[in-house]
Design a protein around this motif. Structure first.
Motif, short mmCIF file in Angstrom:
data_model
loop_
_atom_site.label_atom_id
_atom_site.label_comp_id
_atom_site.label_asym_id
_atom_site.label_seq_id
_atom_site.Cartn_x
_atom_site.Cartn_y
_atom_site.Cartn_z
N ASN A 146 2.31 5.73 -7.63
CA ASN A 146 1.32 6.73 -8.05
C ASN A 146 1.94 8.11 -8.26
N LYS A 147 3.09 8.38 -7.70
CA LYS A 147 3.74 9.68 -7.85
C LYS A 147 4.67 9.73 -9.05
N GLN A 148 4.87 8.60 -9.71
CA GLN A 148 5.74 8.57 -10.88
C GLN A 148 5.02 9.03 -12.14
N THR B 70 2.61 1.71 -3.37
CA THR B 70 1.67 2.16 -4.39
C THR B 70 1.35 3.64 -4.22
N GLU B 71 1.01 4.04 -3.01
CA GLU B 71 0.59 5.42 -2.75
C GLU B 71 1.73 6.42 -2.84
N ASN B 72 2.89 6.06 -2.39
CA ASN B 72 3.97 7.04 -2.25
C ASN B 72 5.05 6.97 -3.32
N ILE B 73 5.08 5.89 -4.07
CA ILE B 73 6.11 5.78 -5.11
C ILE B 73 5.49 5.60 -6.48
N LYS C 199 0.84 -1.20 0.00
CA LYS C 199 0.00 0.00 0.00
C LYS C 199 0.87 1.26 0.00
N TRP C 200 1.86 1.29 0.86
CA TRP C 200 2.74 2.44 0.95
C TRP C 200 3.48 2.66 -0.37
#
Length: 112
Positions: free
Chosen positions: A109-111, A104-107, A101-102
């Protein structure tokens, strides 16, 4: 595999104890790969294409020695070996889910 020094550290810090078992580049990825199914060596190697076969073999042996995975060998021709999570390994599911989850949300999805 957990050394005597790492076992001594386990008594002092729960995070150190966990890192002693699953620390490193490949062990968490291997556990994540096995989280939902039993897999053969080739399947694991295909899902983790950047790991060498020797390193994968070594990491699987260490995870088995630390009782996080189960290796089942079948007496067939050709030989067949399957890997799955042990009960201890399955108990790490919430940790692996939180890491997924972390990431996906923080790496991932931010790419975009």
């Amino acid at each position: 595999m957990v050394t005597k020094e790492e076992k001594a550290t386990q008594n002092q810090c729960p995070v150190s104890a966990m890192v002693a078992l699953i620390g490193g580049k490949w062990k968490p990825i291997i556990l994540y790969c096995l989280r939902s199914d039993t897999r053969r060596f080739g399947e694991i190697a295909t899902r983790i294409p950047t790991i060498s076969r020797k390193v994968l073999t070594d990491q699987l042996k260490e995870l088995e020695q630390d009782q996080l995975i189960i290796r089942e060998q079948f007496n067939e021709t050709p030989p067949r070996v399957e890997y799955s999570l042990s009960e201890l390994g399955k108990s790490m599911a919430p940790v692996l889910a939180a890491m997924e989850k972390w990431g996906t949300e923080n790496i991932l999805n931010k790419q975009l």
